[in-house]
Design a protein around this motif. Structure first.
Motif, PDB file in Angstrom:
ATOM      1  N   ARG A   8       0.819  -1.224   0.000  1.00  0.00           N
ATOM      2  CA  ARG A   8       0.000   0.000   0.000  1.00  0.00           C
ATOM      3  C   ARG A   8       0.846   1.264   0.000  1.00  0.00           C
ATOM      4  O   ARG A   8       0.476   2.268  -0.599  1.00  0.00           O
ATOM      5  CB  ARG A   8      -0.944  -0.012   1.211  1.00  0.00           C
ATOM      6  CG  ARG A   8      -1.842   1.204   1.335  1.00  0.00           C
ATOM      7  CD  ARG A   8      -2.795   1.295   0.130  1.00  0.00           C
ATOM      8  NE  ARG A   8      -3.724   2.392   0.292  1.00  0.00           N
ATOM      9  CZ  ARG A   8      -3.580   3.598  -0.260  1.00  0.00           C
ATOM     10  NH1 ARG A   8      -2.522   3.866  -1.005  1.00  0.00           N
ATOM     11  NH2 ARG A   8      -4.469   4.539  -0.063  1.00  0.00           N
ATOM     12  N   ASP A   9       2.012   1.237   0.636  1.00  0.00           N
ATOM     13  CA  ASP A   9       2.853   2.434   0.694  1.00  0.00           C
ATOM     14  C   ASP A   9       3.609   2.685  -0.613  1.00  0.00           C
ATOM     15  O   ASP A   9       4.296   3.686  -0.749  1.00  0.00           O
ATOM     16  CB  ASP A   9       3.817   2.371   1.872  1.00  0.00           C
ATOM     17  CG  ASP A   9       4.781   1.202   1.801  1.00  0.00           C
ATOM     18  OD1 ASP A   9       4.501   0.218   1.071  1.00  0.00           O
ATOM     19  OD2 ASP A   9       5.818   1.272   2.468  1.00  0.00           O
ATOM     20  N   ILE A  56     -10.835  -0.701   0.556  1.00  0.00           N
ATOM     21  CA  ILE A  56      -9.790   0.067   1.240  1.00  0.00           C
ATOM     22  C   ILE A  56     -10.434   1.062   2.204  1.00  0.00           C
ATOM     23  O   ILE A  56     -11.651   1.258   2.194  1.00  0.00           O
ATOM     24  CB  ILE A  56      -8.890   0.817   0.228  1.00  0.00           C
ATOM     25  CG1 ILE A  56      -9.729   1.740  -0.656  1.00  0.00           C
ATOM     26  CG2 ILE A  56      -8.105  -0.183  -0.616  1.00  0.00           C
ATOM     27  CD1 ILE A  56      -8.926   2.609  -1.602  1.00  0.00           C
TER      28      ILE A  56
END
Length: 79
Positions: A8-9, A56
């Protein structure tokens, strides 16, 4: 690619709103004689729909697809 398979980063989640997103919504816009809707109520509803669809908790960049003369930009941005 499954979203969950990516770190995700290392990705940016972006989506947009403003225009009709389904045939039914397009018909509803036509009945109201409008082409777009960036009212705070719809922006919030569409953002929540995107979050659920993507599975999300946050969207990094949420874009307004089209200028809406009926919506105050400050209110839309604040949403």
């Amino acid at each position: 690619i499954r979203l969950g398979a990516l770190p995700r980063d290392e990705i940016v989640i972006a989506t947009k709103t403003g225009l009709a997103t389904s045939y039914e919504e397009h018909q509803a816009f036509n009945r109201k004689s409008i082409r777009q809707d960036t009212s705070p109520q719809r922006v919030k509803r569409q953002a929540e729909k995107s979050l659920r669809a993507l599975g999300i908790e946050a969207i990094d960049l949420y874009q307004i697809h089209i200028y809406d003369p009926r919506a105050e930009p400050e209110e839309t941005a604040g949403t």
